[in-house]
Design a protein around this motif. Structure first.
Motif, short mmCIF file in Angstrom:
data_model
loop_
_atom_site.label_atom_id
_atom_site.label_comp_id
_atom_site.label_asym_id
_atom_site.label_seq_id
_atom_site.Cartn_x
_atom_site.Cartn_y
_atom_site.Cartn_z
N LEU A 65 0.91 -1.13 0.03
CA LEU A 65 -0.02 -0.06 -0.10
C LEU A 65 0.79 1.32 -0.05
O LEU A 65 0.26 2.19 -0.46
CB LEU A 65 -0.87 -0.01 1.21
N ALA B 140 2.82 -8.39 14.55
CA ALA B 140 1.53 -8.99 14.15
C ALA B 140 0.52 -8.06 13.47
O ALA B 140 -0.32 -7.58 13.90
CB ALA B 140 0.83 -9.51 15.33
N THR B 141 1.20 -7.38 12.19
CA THR B 141 0.21 -6.35 11.63
C THR B 141 -0.03 -6.96 9.95
O THR B 141 0.69 -8.01 9.80
CB THR B 141 0.94 -5.12 11.45
N VAL B 142 -0.72 -6.28 9.30
CA VAL B 142 -1.19 -6.75 8.18
C VAL B 142 0.22 -6.77 7.12
O VAL B 142 0.65 -7.67 6.56
CB VAL B 142 -1.90 -6.11 7.32
N GLN C 138 2.98 -9.69 8.49
CA GLN C 138 2.64 -10.85 8.30
C GLN C 138 2.68 -10.88 6.77
O GLN C 138 2.85 -12.09 6.12
CB GLN C 138 1.09 -11.37 8.80
N THR C 139 2.30 -9.95 5.90
CA THR C 139 2.59 -10.19 4.52
C THR C 139 4.12 -10.30 4.23
O THR C 139 4.40 -11.38 3.21
CB THR C 139 2.39 -8.71 3.77
N HIS D 132 4.89 -14.03 5.16
CA HIS D 132 4.59 -15.11 4.27
C HIS D 132 5.54 -14.93 2.91
O HIS D 132 5.86 -15.94 2.26
CB HIS D 132 3.22 -14.69 3.55
N ARG E 271 7.44 -18.98 13.27
CA ARG E 271 6.97 -17.67 13.56
C ARG E 271 6.48 -17.44 15.16
O ARG E 271 6.00 -18.45 15.57
CB ARG E 271 6.07 -17.08 12.50
N ASP F 62 -9.14 -7.56 21.33
CA ASP F 62 -10.10 -7.67 20.41
C ASP F 62 -10.23 -9.11 20.14
O ASP F 62 -9.63 -9.97 20.29
CB ASP F 62 -9.24 -6.83 18.96
N GLU F 63 -11.48 -9.26 19.28
CA GLU F 63 -11.97 -10.58 18.81
C GLU F 63 -11.03 -11.21 17.83
O GLU F 63 -10.93 -12.67 18.21
CB GLU F 63 -13.42 -10.28 18.27
N GLY F 64 -10.27 -10.55 17.13
CA GLY F 64 -9.20 -11.15 16.34
C GLY F 64 -8.04 -11.98 17.03
O GLY F 64 -7.74 -12.92 16.66
N THR F 65 -7.56 -11.05 18.02
CA THR F 65 -6.47 -11.83 18.79
C THR F 65 -7.05 -12.75 19.86
O THR F 65 -6.32 -13.93 20.04
CB THR F 65 -6.06 -10.58 19.80
N ALA G 285 -7.26 -15.99 17.58
CA ALA G 285 -5.80 -16.39 17.26
C ALA G 285 -5.35 -16.99 18.41
O ALA G 285 -4.73 -18.17 18.11
CB ALA G 285 -4.88 -15.35 17.00
N ARG H 157 -6.96 -20.50 18.60
CA ARG H 157 -6.49 -21.42 17.55
C ARG H 157 -5.08 -21.90 17.72
O ARG H 157 -4.78 -23.11 17.62
CB ARG H 157 -6.34 -20.54 16.08
#
Lengths: 254, 201
Positions: free
Chosen positions: B117, B148-150, B153-154, B157, B172, B187-190, B193, B196
């Motif tokens: 971006l 642990a940001t977009v 993590q991009t 990968h 990782r 937050d719900e995402g964390t 994770a 998981r």
């Protein structure tokens, strides 16, 4: 949305998708949102680099934003509250990350403060289901077509540019972006772009064959490169190509 | 009221201090005053230390960290486990991991993250050096310790794909509940994770 034009302040509230941000000073971030009713909009988020707000301001998240400025054409400041924090969900998937980067990158090319409710709704829906590998490619393609249309480069796929016929459309002119029927294409067929069946008027329903999807992405790739990236002298983000490569067809190599 | 309270040299000092992280004009003035008050005990040794640092600081040719020698203190330390390589975004991250004292191996500093971006591509990062190091054959495990940001993590990968053909184990950092973190505030995402990545207790 409530717009308050008081003596000293303009304020509205809206829902948006985070497109990105850049650090401002040591603690703040200038955030870019695609909002439902105010289009692509920037604003300063004070404390945006804090532990609390950093996860909220990741690309792809849905947020509730309150924007305030002294006068309308100031950049203003956002108060942000997370609505759907999707970033953590997508971090395990390279394909999802590429999709988020590509779609948010495209949305950042939209004109500022021009309402794009349809594109916002499409982007929000895609971000919500960005891990769904089956549905996303088609949604992404539709977003690219809608994006081109929003910038004034929409494709006319309803009728033949030469004959006006709305049947037997097989090609698209790379110059005009208009459909061309098989009969009218004649000897120029090899110079035209393929119009996949599902994009023709009354085209086939899902599931779309991979080769048709690949042809459709080649179509949008041509017009994105020619009409959006080229004139701005910017390179397309590698994310689109990387995402399409994860689909296996590699249609990004158009 | 005079135009200037102090001479241009001191003004310059204040201006430069104000450019440091955590400093503004007011705190820079306070720091400058403090330095001037403690000229012999602080200002003079600080000036000397900065001059020496300026002359000697180099970027490590191996890992991309900063030190006064190249290879840096970590790369040159034979007690380090050469089979373990930890990839970090910045020198600050390297120092943070060293403070934790948990890494026995060596590091590789990328100098940022890929950010499609913002137009930051692979050529802008210290990635070629990474491939060269891993290809030398000593490294058995690569630990990707990026944020642990977009963007982070991009990058993770991308690095994983880049090293895939070299036959090393790529791991990782775990994502989940931080020490001292309260579930109610995450937050719900964390949280997702963390669920998981749950481990046997």
């Amino acid at each position: 949305m409530t717009a308050v034009a008081g003596g000293t302040q303009v304020e509205w509230q809206d829902r948006g998708v985070v497109l990105g941000g850049r650090a401002y000073g040591e603690t703040s971030v200038i955030v870019e949102l695609l909002t439902a009713e105010h289009g692509r909009h920037l604003g300063l988020v004070q404390g945006g680099r804090s532990r609390r707000l950093r996860p909220v301001l990741q690309p792809g998240n849905a947020v509730a934003a309150t924007w305030r400025a002294r006068i309308d054409h100031h950049m203003g400041a956002f108060l942000i509250e997370g609505l759907a924090l999707r970033a953590a969900r997508i971090m395990d998937s390279a394909a999802a990350l590429h999709a988020v980067n590509h779609l948010c990158g495209l949305a950042r090319l939209l004109p500022e403060r021009e309402p794009q409710p349809v594109l916002h709704a499409m982007l929000d829906a895609m971000m919500e289901g960005v891990e769904e590998r089956e549905a996303l490619p088609l949604q992404m393609l539709q977003f690219e077509l809608a994006f081109l249309a929003a910038l004034g480069f929409g494709l006319d796929l309803a009728s033949c540019a030469a004959t006006g016929a709305s049947e037997d459309l097989h090609f698209v002119s790379p110059k005009t972006g208009r459909a061309v029927s098989l009969g009218a294409a004649g000897i120029y067929a090899d110079r035209l772009l393929t119009l996949p069946r599902f994009l023709r008027p009354g085209g086939g329903a899902a599931p779309v064959p991979p080769e048709d999807l690949a042809a459709a992405f080649r179509l949008t790739d041509h017009f994105l490169s020619r009409d959006v990236f080229g004139p701005r002298h910017i390179a397309p983000t590698p994310s689109r190509r990387a995402y399409l490569a994860t689909l296996g067809a590699g249609p990004g190599a158009a | 009221m005079p135009d200037r309270v102090v001479g241009p040299e001191i003004e310059r000092l204040i201006q430069l201090l104000a450019r440091l992280p955590g400093y503004g004009p007011r705190s820079a003035r306070r720091a400058a005053l403090h330095l001037m008050r403690k000229r012999e005990e602080l200002l003079s040794p600080l000036a000397d230390a900065m001059r020496v640092a300026k002359e000697r600081i180099v970027t490590c040719e191996s890992c991309g960290s900063v030190d006064t020698r190249s290879p840096c203190s970590i790369c040159g330390d034979n007690r380090r486990d050469a089979a373990q390589l930890v990839i970090v975004e910045t020198v600050g991250d390297l120092w943070a991991l060293e403070r934790a004292g948990v890494v026995k191996g060596r590091y590789h500093v990328l100098g940022g993250t890929l950010s499609p971006l913002d137009g930051v591509g692979p050529a802008d990062l210290n990635l070629q050096g990474l491939v060269t190091r891993v290809a030398e054959g000593e490294v058995r495990e690569v630990i990707i310790a990026v944020n642990a940001t977009v963007d982070g993590q991009t990058t993770a990968h991308y690095v994983t794909d880049m090293l895939a053909h070299l036959g090393v184990r790529v791991t990782r950092l775990a994502h989940g509940v931080p020490v001292g973190g309260e579930l109610d505030y995450l937050d719900e995402g964390t949280l997702a994770a963390a669920i998981r990545s749950r481990t046997a207790f």
